[in-house]
Write a protein that holds these residues in place. Structure first.
Motif, short mmCIF file in Angstrom:
data_model
loop_
_atom_site.label_atom_id
_atom_site.label_comp_id
_atom_site.label_asym_id
_atom_site.label_seq_id
_atom_site.Cartn_x
_atom_site.Cartn_y
_atom_site.Cartn_z
N ALA A 23 0.84 -1.20 0.00
CA ALA A 23 0.00 0.00 0.00
C ALA A 23 0.87 1.26 0.00
N ILE A 24 1.94 1.24 0.79
CA ILE A 24 2.84 2.40 0.83
C ILE A 24 3.52 2.58 -0.52
N LEU A 25 3.96 1.49 -1.13
CA LEU A 25 4.58 1.55 -2.46
C LEU A 25 3.59 2.09 -3.49
N GLY A 26 2.37 1.61 -3.46
CA GLY A 26 1.34 2.09 -4.39
C GLY A 26 1.05 3.56 -4.19
N LEU A 27 0.97 4.00 -2.96
CA LEU A 27 0.74 5.41 -2.67
C LEU A 27 1.90 6.27 -3.17
N ALA A 28 3.12 5.77 -2.99
CA ALA A 28 4.29 6.50 -3.47
C ALA A 28 4.31 6.59 -4.99
N LEU A 29 3.95 5.50 -5.67
CA LEU A 29 3.94 5.49 -7.13
C LEU A 29 2.88 6.42 -7.70
N ILE A 30 1.80 6.60 -7.00
CA ILE A 30 0.74 7.50 -7.46
C ILE A 30 0.99 8.92 -6.97
N ALA A 74 3.84 10.50 -5.81
CA ALA A 74 5.05 11.23 -6.21
C ALA A 74 4.87 11.99 -7.52
N PRO A 75 4.36 11.37 -8.59
CA PRO A 75 4.15 12.14 -9.83
C PRO A 75 3.15 13.29 -9.64
N LEU A 76 2.12 13.04 -8.83
CA LEU A 76 1.15 14.11 -8.59
C LEU A 76 1.82 15.29 -7.90
N LEU A 77 2.65 15.02 -6.91
CA LEU A 77 3.33 16.09 -6.20
C LEU A 77 4.35 16.81 -7.09
N GLY A 123 4.86 22.03 -7.61
CA GLY A 123 5.93 21.03 -7.70
C GLY A 123 7.06 21.46 -8.62
N LEU A 124 7.29 20.67 -9.65
CA LEU A 124 8.40 20.88 -10.57
C LEU A 124 8.35 22.23 -11.29
N PRO A 125 7.18 22.67 -11.80
CA PRO A 125 7.16 24.00 -12.44
C PRO A 125 7.57 25.12 -11.47
N ARG A 126 7.14 25.02 -10.24
CA ARG A 126 7.51 26.03 -9.23
C ARG A 126 9.01 25.99 -8.97
N MET A 127 9.57 24.78 -8.91
CA MET A 127 11.01 24.65 -8.69
C MET A 127 11.80 25.27 -9.85
N ARG A 128 11.33 25.06 -11.07
CA ARG A 128 12.01 25.65 -12.24
C ARG A 128 11.94 27.18 -12.20
#
Length: 103
Positions: free
Chosen positions: A19-26, A28-31, A37-42
């Motif tokens: 469950a933790i792995l599944g939550l991380a896989l879903i 992480a890309p959302l974050l 996320g990434l646009p703000r960092m750029r």
């Protein structure tokens, strides 16, 4: 209990890491790809580069101003140059002629 019995503890031990792995896989890309996320960092990286460039320019300006201050402290000619150029002052022994605009 026999080896064929399935307990709640066994289920939690096996399901929780999945469950933790599944939550991380879903999650992480959302974050990463959400607006914060990434646009703000750029954008922040670009802003940081601009601020660093501005700091370099300001450091040069400060060094130039420090040199000018030292020159003004130690060099009477520099003081006279500024008094004449920026303030329009003249010596008591000098005569100033002012001419109007020609018509």
């Amino acid at each position: 209990m026999s080896s064929g019995d399935f307990s709640l503890g066994d289920f939690v031990q096996r399901a929780l890491p999945l469950a933790i792995l599944g939550l991380a896989l879903i999650g992480a890309p959302l974050l990463i790809f959400e607006p914060e996320g990434l646009p703000r960092m750029r954008a922040l990286s670009k802003e940081l580069a601009q601020v660093k460039a501005e700091n370099v320019e300001l450091t040069r300006d400060v060094a130039h101003l420090r040199a000018e201050v030292l020159d003004l402290k130690d060099n009477p000619t520099a003081v006279e140059r500024i008094a004449r150029g920026k303030l329009g002052l003249v010596r008591k022994s000098e005569v100033v002629f002012q001419f109007g605009k020609g018509r």
